[in-house]
Design an enzyme around this catalytic site. Sequence first.
Site, short mmCIF file in Angstrom:
data_model
loop_
_atom_site.label_atom_id
_atom_site.label_comp_id
_atom_site.label_asym_id
_atom_site.label_seq_id
_atom_site.Cartn_x
_atom_site.Cartn_y
_atom_site.Cartn_z
N VAL A 25 -11.14 30.18 5.05
CA VAL A 25 -9.92 29.37 4.57
C VAL A 25 -9.71 28.21 5.48
CG1 VAL A 25 -7.60 29.86 3.93
CG2 VAL A 25 -9.06 31.69 3.92
N ASP A 140 -6.93 45.62 -3.35
CA ASP A 140 -7.00 45.45 -1.83
C ASP A 140 -5.93 45.09 -1.12
OD1 ASP A 140 -8.72 45.48 0.49
OD2 ASP A 140 -9.25 43.61 0.29
#
Length: 772
Positions: A25, A140
């Site tokens: 990221v 998740d």
Amino acid sequence: MADTALIQGRYQLLDLIGRGGMGEVWRARDESLGRLVAVKCLKPLGQRDTAFMRVLRERFRREARVAAGLQHRGVTVVHDFGEYDGVLYLVMELLDGHNLSQLLEANGRRPLPVAEILDIAGQVAAALAYTHEQDIVHRDLKPANVMRTVDGAVKICDFGIARLGHDIGFSSKLTGTGIAMGTPHYMSPEQIAGGAVDRRSDLYSLGCVLYELATGVPPFDDGDAWAVLVGHRDAPPEPPRTHRAELPEPLERVILGLLAKSPAGRPQDAGELGRFLAEVWPTAPSVLPPAARGLPTWALAMSTGCKANAGMGPGPAPVALRTVTPPGGFVGGLTGPWTGPMELPPVVNPVVNPVVDQVADRVVNPAAAAVATVAAPPPSTLVSRHNEGLSLGRLGRWEEAEAVHHALAAERSRTLGSAHPDTLASRYEVAFALCRLGRHADAARAYEQVAAGREHTLGPDHPDTLAARQEMGYVLGRLGRHAEAHRTYTAVLASRERTMGPDHPDTLRCRHNLAFSLSRLGRLEESHRVAREVADARARVLGEFHADTLVTRYEVAYALGRLGRWAEALGAYHAVAEARARTVGPDHPDTLAARYETGVSLGRLGRCEEALEVYRELAGARTRAHGPADPETLRARHGLGVNLGRLGRWEEALAESREVGTLRERVLGADHADTLVSHRETAVALGQLGRWAEALKLYRQVADARQRVLGAAHPETHNSRNDEAHCLARLGRTAEATELYRQVAALTVRQAAPRTRESLSGGFGPEPSDRL
């Protein structure tokens, strides 16, 4: 990805902010829109054939579209997606905050305060309720995928991407088993078994997250991945209170209910969980037990111990017209390498001086201060107390929040010095709580002290300094000092545009507040122009359905109404109401506020039957949500009464306005502006029914109260005296009426005071010449 500085000629990668199983990221700049974003780069692992990659790309596009289609303040916004140089990427909003895993690490793996856990649970439940309504299951959910931003919002990340992980190759495998898994500490039993999963699987994962926040450890944490999975599948979790004895029993039962092995034993959807959380915790001991209220089976055991955590719920509605920029740094932690107490120079302004003693530093005993300095608590304790105060505020418990921040400000001042950023952060929160408690004069003095301190310590253009100045503008407006508020916003805006750029969210927030102050100064065309520009910019930068965009669209509609452009106002309010119903729900206070204004607009357009139905539905929704005596319920009923009168149904209008006036007097007080509005509406109905003597008594009562509260020169006082004179004339008392008209005309209004929001939005109804 480090070698790729620019993706698709648009996204300039700046620095790496995270790396994990799903790739990397990056903090990046969107060169087309001039905004900062987060770019997640997802790269498949291992060698894949062309056919596989073709299927994978199509699957990625489908899942990314799913994520981009989610519009909820509890879900991270996805702006864009694509493929570049063999790398799949997502462009998301850049969040200023920390995920829950980081919060636990920063807290030394110690559990979070109960109020903080409950606030997080309520916000995550609301986000899951929305996504589950779209038939989307996360699959998740874990602490690393839940972000806590610096303004207290909670956002779930990676929706629509979790399913992709297995295909790309990010999923772990248990050695020798061939069982695919996501993150074993948070997987549901049915997920472990490889069977079909639904929304209840996400709720199990949420239970695992809350267990860890409440105890500091996951429910099954034996080190070996296989043992963890077997624990989820077969073993009952240890009750959280075996790890943390002081944990409230109702919270333990919520968590254990979410961790039921069978999906049927859990809440059946996140909406059920959220409603239960909001209903149970704020109840007093006198209310009916859960079974009598028809609560779900999984929650029946939670009726004990609720009193200890009164006030739990989804938190207050967002504040539309105030700055929510937090004090700098990580939720109140120590912010700099200070070596000793730092003191502010003397403050020259005498208005500010009293704040040190009156608002932030009430402990004045030097001996006690010396003892406190010697026995100062560790920084982590201060951070925990700061977060506790923030959570209390988010739950609407402002008096408690003010007390926590007040004590912490005094303690930080003694140990760190009055100029330390953390001391000023606590004083900022004191001021914020004072504002929410309606103590605007105290809040103004407190904000001025914080702004002066931050300017001295951090500089005049520092974001924290500007945040305090902008809050100062807000409370000045609340005090009716709109010209000063306008000057404050203008100065802050110039600094924000210079240092942050015209499209930064904080710059746009300030421009929004400027539009608000222009409206209150009567500069309606300017207000409408600025608000429209801000709304368009927010839609471009934040998204069409972002809460801030809709707040400004609401202000555009309000300006249109003030300008008499009611057809356009109606369309704008209706669009806001529809968007809010989609994003936060049809019964959310913000949605209902927009629907109320559609009723106002319909009434002003003469579409009174339609307005009547809007107000009738609103009154029912408000009654169900907050009770028959809530001020907003009464506001909806007032609109109902006004439109009954407009339709000539005066007996019904009289009964409605009289009952609303009685309730308002009991709830708000005899001299409250809303109470007086209702009494005037009752007088209007009495006059229409020819009962002028009774009407005169009420008109005079309203006029006397307005003169006492607002002053003899206020326009609303003038209106009420004219009502009184008109009534005298209808009773044949011409000489008295003429003299009263003469007295009102003789009063010179040097500066027109702003009218109340209700009068401007149709609450008063037309003036006497139209109604009597």
